[in-house]
Write an enzyme that holds these catalytic residues in place. Structure first.
Site, PDB file in Angstrom:
ATOM      1  N   ALA A   1      11.356  66.583   9.387  1.00 28.81           N
ATOM      2  CA  ALA A   1       9.972  66.198   9.682  1.00 28.81           C
ATOM      3  C   ALA A   1       9.636  64.895   8.952  1.00 28.81           C
ATOM      4  CB  ALA A   1       9.030  67.305   9.221  1.00 28.81           C
TER       5      ALA A   1
ATOM      6  N   GLY B   1      14.123  69.843   9.596  1.00 26.50           N
ATOM      7  CA  GLY B   1      13.972  69.845  11.051  1.00 26.50           C
ATOM      8  C   GLY B   1      15.119  69.141  11.759  1.00 26.50           C
TER       9      GLY B   1
ATOM     10  N   GLU C   1      17.676  71.724  12.102  1.00 26.16           N
ATOM     11  CA  GLU C   1      17.209  72.631  13.159  1.00 26.16           C
ATOM     12  C   GLU C   1      17.431  72.008  14.538  1.00 26.16           C
ATOM     13  OE1 GLU C   1      13.317  73.118  11.393  1.00 26.16           O
ATOM     14  OE2 GLU C   1      13.729  75.226  11.029  1.00 26.16           O
TER      15      GLU C   1
ATOM     16  N   GLU D   1      13.812  72.915   3.297  1.00 27.68           N
ATOM     17  CA  GLU D   1      12.355  73.116   3.298  1.00 27.68           C
ATOM     18  C   GLU D   1      11.805  73.748   2.024  1.00 27.68           C
ATOM     19  OE1 GLU D   1      14.257  73.433   5.953  1.00 27.68           O
ATOM     20  OE2 GLU D   1      13.201  72.830   7.770  1.00 27.68           O
TER      21      GLU D   1
END
Ligand code: HXC
Length: 233
Positions: free
Chosen positions: A65, A110, A113, A133
């Site tokens: 992110a 992310g 991910e 995270e």
């Protein structure tokens, strides 16, 4: 179609999409999420595209992110809704084509991910992966809590997620988080060879084989994600 934050090229029934914010290590800004959603929504209907390759420009696959956007205050609910509207993962999940992640460097948070949302992962020997995270006080909210244990087992997934530890490509290979590790300069060649092999097979057989595997393995993950988000304050 052109995108602000993506480069897209189509060759031999393969769509190559490159995250193109190299100065920010391809962090998932709002624009980039929007572009990814648009890209995956468009490409899933492209009959002549039989496989998709996702990679990053520069030295990262994707650093997760865009942390710099987090400085703008937003209520948790607003933020979650905004993310939901821009969520590219659902569009990605609907793609009938196999998706290969060409992990050319960092794949963190992310970004990891995003790689796990792909069907196959080939990594450069320079790549580092991790669900970092918890080091930022959040959980992997983009699918990581569901995909990682499915790929590497519950214990190892918990170890990596609860510590936020980054791992090298070779460890990712040992754990089953990536399918191949390739010398950095040969990564795209190896990905192209795999893409060519898959696209040379019977298209419908490839499509339905993917669908059968994904549906079989994935039929509870949507529920789990909703339950996790319901726990948010
Ligand atoms: C915004 C980022 C960024 C990020 C790097 N940059 N990661 N910008 N968001 N996630 C920017 C830096 O600010 C810097 O910009 C430039 O990219 C280069 O990064 P450096 O840190 O200088 O490079 P380096 O020293 O090589 O370190 C690389 C790194 C480090 C180890 C990858 O950048 C890092 O730890 N980044 C954060 C990775 C991370 O924790 N990701 C998870 C985010 S949480 P300037 O302008 O200074 O040159 C997440 C949750 C997802 O992803 C939830 C999904 C719903």
């Amino acid at each position: 179609m052109t995108y602000e934050t993506l480069l897209v090229e189509r060759r031999d029934h393969v769509a190559y999409v490159t995250l193109n914010r190299p100065a920010a290590l391809n962090a998932l800004s709002t624009n980039l999420r929007q572009d990814l959603k648009q890209f995956f929504t468009t490409i899933q209907a492209a009959q002549d595209v039989r496989l998709i390759v996702v990679t990053g420009a520069g030295r990262a696959f994707c650093a997760g992110a865009d942390i710099k956007e987090w400085t703008e205050p937003a209520s948790i609910v607003e933020d979650r809704e905004a993310r939901g509207r821009l969520d590219f993962r659902e569009a990605m999940r609907r793609c009938p084509q196999p998706i290969i992640a060409a992990i050319n460097g960092y794949a963190l948070g992310g970004g990891c991910e995003l790689a796990m949302g792909c069907d196959l992962r080939l990594a450069s020997d320079r790549a580092q992966l991790g669900l970092t995270e918890v080091t930022l006080g959040i959980i992997p909210g983009g699918g990581g809590t569901q995909w990682l244990p499915r790929l590497i087992g519950r214990g190892k997934a918990l170890e990596l997620i609860l510590t936020g530890r980054r791992i090298e490509a070779q460890e990712a290979l040992r754990l089953g988080l990536v399918e191949q590790v390739v010398p950095h300069e040969h990564l795209m060649q190896a990905v192209e060879e795999l893409a060519q092999t898959i696209t040379s097979r019977a298209p419908l057989a490839v499509k339905y084989a993917k669908e059968a595997i994904v549906r079989g393995l994935d039929n509870t993950s949507g529920v789990a994600l909703v339950e996790v988000f319901d726990l948010d304050p």
